[in-house]
Design a protein around this motif. Structure first.
Motif, PDB file in Angstrom:
ATOM      1  N   GLY A  18       0.817  -1.214   0.000  1.00 38.66           N
ATOM      2  CA  GLY A  18       0.000   0.000   0.000  1.00 38.66           C
ATOM      3  C   GLY A  18       0.845   1.255   0.000  1.00 38.66           C
ATOM      4  O   GLY A  18       0.596   2.197  -0.761  1.00 38.66           O
ATOM      5  N   GLY A  19       1.868   1.274   0.829  1.00 35.48           N
ATOM      6  CA  GLY A  19       2.742   2.440   0.886  1.00 35.48           C
ATOM      7  C   GLY A  19       3.516   2.647  -0.400  1.00 35.48           C
ATOM      8  O   GLY A  19       3.668   3.774  -0.886  1.00 35.48           O
ATOM      9  N   MET A  20       4.016   1.569  -0.968  1.00 35.04           N
ATOM     10  CA  MET A  20       4.789   1.695  -2.193  1.00 35.04           C
ATOM     11  C   MET A  20       3.910   2.081  -3.382  1.00 35.04           C
ATOM     12  O   MET A  20       4.354   2.812  -4.270  1.00 35.04           O
ATOM     13  CB  MET A  20       5.549   0.403  -2.492  1.00 35.04           C
ATOM     14  N   LEU A  21       2.678   1.628  -3.413  1.00 31.08           N
ATOM     15  CA  LEU A  21       1.805   2.020  -4.517  1.00 31.08           C
ATOM     16  C   LEU A  21       1.409   3.494  -4.422  1.00 31.08           C
ATOM     17  O   LEU A  21       1.229   4.156  -5.440  1.00 31.08           O
ATOM     18  CB  LEU A  21       0.582   1.120  -4.567  1.00 31.08           C
ATOM     19  N   VAL A  22       1.306   4.014  -3.204  1.00 29.77           N
ATOM     20  CA  VAL A  22       1.037   5.445  -3.052  1.00 29.77           C
ATOM     21  C   VAL A  22       2.219   6.258  -3.574  1.00 29.77           C
ATOM     22  O   VAL A  22       2.046   7.257  -4.281  1.00 29.77           O
ATOM     23  CB  VAL A  22       0.733   5.782  -1.575  1.00 29.77           C
ATOM     24  N   VAL A  23       3.437   5.830  -3.257  1.00 30.59           N
ATOM     25  CA  VAL A  23       4.629   6.512  -3.769  1.00 30.59           C
ATOM     26  C   VAL A  23       4.692   6.405  -5.290  1.00 30.59           C
ATOM     27  O   VAL A  23       5.065   7.360  -5.974  1.00 30.59           O
ATOM     28  CB  VAL A  23       5.898   5.932  -3.105  1.00 30.59           C
ATOM     29  N   PHE A  24       4.304   5.252  -5.835  1.00 34.08           N
ATOM     30  CA  PHE A  24       4.293   5.081  -7.288  1.00 34.08           C
ATOM     31  C   PHE A  24       3.320   6.052  -7.947  1.00 34.08           C
ATOM     32  O   PHE A  24       3.663   6.710  -8.940  1.00 34.08           O
ATOM     33  CB  PHE A  24       3.924   3.645  -7.636  1.00 34.08           C
ATOM     34  N   VAL A  25       2.119   6.156  -7.426  1.00 33.64           N
ATOM     35  CA  VAL A  25       1.118   7.062  -8.015  1.00 33.64           C
ATOM     36  C   VAL A  25       1.594   8.504  -7.920  1.00 33.64           C
ATOM     37  O   VAL A  25       1.435   9.285  -8.866  1.00 33.64           O
ATOM     38  CB  VAL A  25      -0.247   6.861  -7.323  1.00 33.64           C
ATOM     39  N   TYR A  26       2.209   8.862  -6.810  1.00 35.47           N
ATOM     40  CA  TYR A  26       2.712  10.223  -6.640  1.00 35.47           C
ATOM     41  C   TYR A  26       3.824  10.518  -7.647  1.00 35.47           C
ATOM     42  O   TYR A  26       3.846  11.594  -8.264  1.00 35.47           O
ATOM     43  CB  TYR A  26       3.214  10.408  -5.213  1.00 35.47           C
ATOM     44  N   SER A  27       4.755   9.590  -7.817  1.00 35.26           N
ATOM     45  CA  SER A  27       5.858   9.837  -8.755  1.00 35.26           C
ATOM     46  C   SER A  27       5.375   9.867 -10.196  1.00 35.26           C
ATOM     47  O   SER A  27       5.890  10.650 -11.016  1.00 35.26           O
ATOM     48  CB  SER A  27       6.952   8.784  -8.579  1.00 35.26           C
ATOM     49  N   VAL A  28       4.394   9.059 -10.537  1.00 37.32           N
ATOM     50  CA  VAL A  28       3.862   9.083 -11.904  1.00 37.32           C
ATOM     51  C   VAL A  28       3.125  10.390 -12.152  1.00 37.32           C
ATOM     52  O   VAL A  28       3.236  10.984 -13.214  1.00 37.32           O
ATOM     53  CB  VAL A  28       2.949   7.870 -12.143  1.00 37.32           C
ATOM     54  N   SER A  29       2.382  10.877 -11.159  1.00 35.23           N
ATOM     55  CA  SER A  29       1.665  12.131 -11.358  1.00 35.23           C
ATOM     56  C   SER A  29       2.633  13.306 -11.468  1.00 35.23           C
ATOM     57  O   SER A  29       2.388  14.260 -12.206  1.00 35.23           O
ATOM     58  CB  SER A  29       0.669  12.354 -10.231  1.00 35.23           C
ATOM     59  N   LEU A  30       3.751  13.257 -10.739  1.00 35.89           N
ATOM     60  CA  LEU A  30       4.753  14.316 -10.885  1.00 35.89           C
ATOM     61  C   LEU A  30       5.452  14.265 -12.233  1.00 35.89           C
ATOM     62  O   LEU A  30       5.784  15.303 -12.812  1.00 35.89           O
ATOM     63  CB  LEU A  30       5.797  14.211  -9.764  1.00 35.89           C
ATOM     64  N   ALA A  31       5.696  13.058 -12.737  1.00 35.13           N
ATOM     65  CA  ALA A  31       6.364  12.929 -14.023  1.00 35.13           C
ATOM     66  C   ALA A  31       5.451  13.354 -15.164  1.00 35.13           C
ATOM     67  O   ALA A  31       5.927  13.826 -16.208  1.00 35.13           O
ATOM     68  CB  ALA A  31       6.810  11.495 -14.232  1.00 35.13           C
ATOM     69  N   ALA A  32       4.151  13.215 -15.013  1.00 32.07           N
ATOM     70  CA  ALA A  32       3.209  13.566 -16.070  1.00 32.07           C
ATOM     71  C   ALA A  32       2.870  15.065 -16.073  1.00 32.07           C
ATOM     72  O   ALA A  32       2.375  15.568 -17.070  1.00 32.07           O
ATOM     73  CB  ALA A  32       1.913  12.768 -15.910  1.00 32.07           C
ATOM     74  N   ASP A  33       3.182  15.765 -14.987  1.00 34.19           N
ATOM     75  CA  ASP A  33       2.874  17.189 -14.898  1.00 34.19           C
ATOM     76  C   ASP A  33       3.890  17.982 -15.721  1.00 34.19           C
ATOM     77  O   ASP A  33       5.089  17.891 -15.481  1.00 34.19           O
ATOM     78  CB  ASP A  33       2.918  17.621 -13.431  1.00 34.19           C
ATOM     79  N   PRO A  34       3.428  18.773 -16.689  1.00 32.61           N
ATOM     80  CA  PRO A  34       4.388  19.496 -17.537  1.00 32.61           C
ATOM     81  C   PRO A  34       5.036  20.694 -16.843  1.00 32.61           C
ATOM     82  O   PRO A  34       6.051  21.193 -17.301  1.00 32.61           O
ATOM     83  CB  PRO A  34       3.551  19.956 -18.730  1.00 32.61           C
ATOM     84  N   PHE A  35       4.480  21.191 -15.750  1.00 33.59           N
ATOM     85  CA  PHE A  35       5.021  22.393 -15.100  1.00 33.59           C
ATOM     86  C   PHE A  35       5.758  22.038 -13.831  1.00 33.59           C
ATOM     87  O   PHE A  35       5.289  21.530 -12.921  1.00 33.59           O
ATOM     88  CB  PHE A  35       3.910  23.391 -14.806  1.00 33.59           C
TER      89      PHE A  35
END
Length: 78
Positions: free
Chosen positions: A61-78
């Motif tokens: 659970g903890g690692m999947l939360v970190v995964f979602v956070y890192s993917v959302s940061l990588a997808a943000d263009p700004f």
């Protein structure tokens, strides 16, 4: 039963290698899930079901939360 435990150990090692060798987080999380399921199955075969359940819920659970956070940061263009 011995073959099953060896199979789970092999899946655990291969999942760890998949996490370490993939630069893409999308494929790395597949290795993480594989390693986590194999490790919890290995603990279940040893008879420690509560520890296996807690490890699965907390670690995965903890690692999947970190995964979602890192993917959302990588997808943000700004």
């Amino acid at each position: 039963m011995t073959y099953f435990v060896v199979f789970l150990g092999l899946c655990f090692v291969l999942g760890g290698l998949a996490v370490a060798s993939n630069p893409s987080p999308y494929y790395g999380v597949v290795g993480l899930v594989l390693a986590s399921v194999a490790g919890c199955g290995w603990l279940l075969s040893l008879g420690v079901s509560f520890v296996s359940l807690v490890l699965f819920i907390v670690y995965l659970g903890g690692m999947l939360v970190v995964f979602v956070y890192s993917v959302s940061l990588a997808a943000d263009p700004f």
